[in-house]
Structures are given as C-alpha cells and as structure tokens.
Design a protein around this motif. Sequence first.
Motif: not given
Length: 260
Positions: A170-171, A218-219, A224-225, A247-249
Amino acid sequence: MLACMYDVTIRKQALALVAQGRSLNSVSKQTGISRWALRTWQGRLLPLRPGAAQCCRCANPPVPPADGPGYAYLLGLYLGDGCVSRLARTYSLRIACADAWPGLIDECARAVKTVRPGNNVFRVQRQGCVAVTAYNPHWPCLFPQHGPGRKHERCIELEPWQQQIVEAHPWSLVRGLIHSDGCRITNWTTRTTAGKRKRYEYPRYFFTNKSDGIRKIYTDTLDRLGVEWTVLTRRGDPLNISVARRASVALMDAHVGPKY
Ligand SMILES: [Zn+2]
C-alpha cells in the motif's frame, strides 16, 4: 537508408520528436526516416532480447507483474499524472513530472524500467515538466484503466489483480499518488508562551484529483494503513484529501516524505 542502419541516438531523437505529439509524416519529412521505420522503432527500439516481448498479463494464465512495489508505485504515478495513448502499432505511457523535482523524474524513469525491464525510457521536455515516456504494446494490459477521454470522466476502479498488489504494497501506491498529484506543505503560526514568541509548524499532506474513483483508491488505501484523512471541498467539489493529524503525518513522513 535501411531502417537497421540508423544508430540508436538517431532513433531516439526521431522518437522524441514523435513523443512531442508530431505526426509520423512530419517527422519522416524532417528527418528523411521512413514512417515504416519510425513505427517499427516505436514498438521496439533495439533488436529483441529474449523475453522482452512477453507480458505477464498476456501469459497463459496471466500473472501479476514480478516487482510488486515497483508496479504499485508506477500505478500511483499513472493514476495521478499519467496517460496511455494508442499509436499506430504500439502504445505510449507518459507520466508528467514537474521540473521542480528532479529526483522524482529519476524515480519515475526507474519505476518504468522495473515494470518493463527491456524498455527504453525517454524524457521529453515540455513547458515546466518532463514527460517520462515509454513505448510498449502491453501498457493497456498493465494499466487496464486506459480508455478514451479523461480519467475523471470515466469510472476508474482497480482490477482484482491490481487490488491484490496494492493491498500487499500500500505505501508504494500512496508514494506514487503523492509524488504525482500530492504535496507536503507546512503551515506555521506563532504563539506567545511565558513571554516568548515561538514558531509552530503544522505539516500536512494534500492529494488533489478530479476523479472520484482515484480519490477513493487513495482514501481506501489510507484507511487500511490507519492514516486519518479529511475532504476539503473546493467550490463545492470534494477535490482535496488532507492528512493533518500529527500521528498520520508522522506515518506519511516515514513512508513518503517531501518531494525532492
Ligand atoms: Zn500484454
């Protein structure tokens, strides 16, 4: 002159003219190279190496591309800023890369090579950007989202085999999408605490794309991540996906980072 007698530099120069959107006819008139030779080189610049003509999706049974992360990254670039176009005897894949990020132009060219190792990759300079371009008859096999019209005017969904690759890497997909249609920006403000003025920075990631299908790809992947996101509408259209939670950044910084 026979087509086989032109050296590779001349072949590449002639194909670069074609990649600028000129007709085979006009390139043929300018260079004296026959249209037949130009068409042949579009499909295959050099003599075939063993295996170069094969395609994992045309195999029986079809298999996924060998380099999963490389494919997922190139898929992200393609969905963001790429297009597959039909030519007389082959297809072109063009990814628009801004001049401002030379490292990304190199990474894009490497990604094309990892997906089609035998393929030549051209860099065609345009206004403010480089079109990383490669000719191959199998681009529609690898990017079945190819179709007439603009991406946001048709329905864009991943095929099951692409979905499997994206779920495994995914990344890589997120990196490709951010590198093409995204950015990392830093907002800042100052606050006075205990008599001292201090500067605070708020990095965030944006992804902007007109296609509902591509934003959903994308979303769904961010979900999932475990990356939190919000939609920012522009003139009523939900074009922008923002990632701003700390945390997401941090997750995005660890796997994507700023453009370079
Ligand atoms: Zn194929």
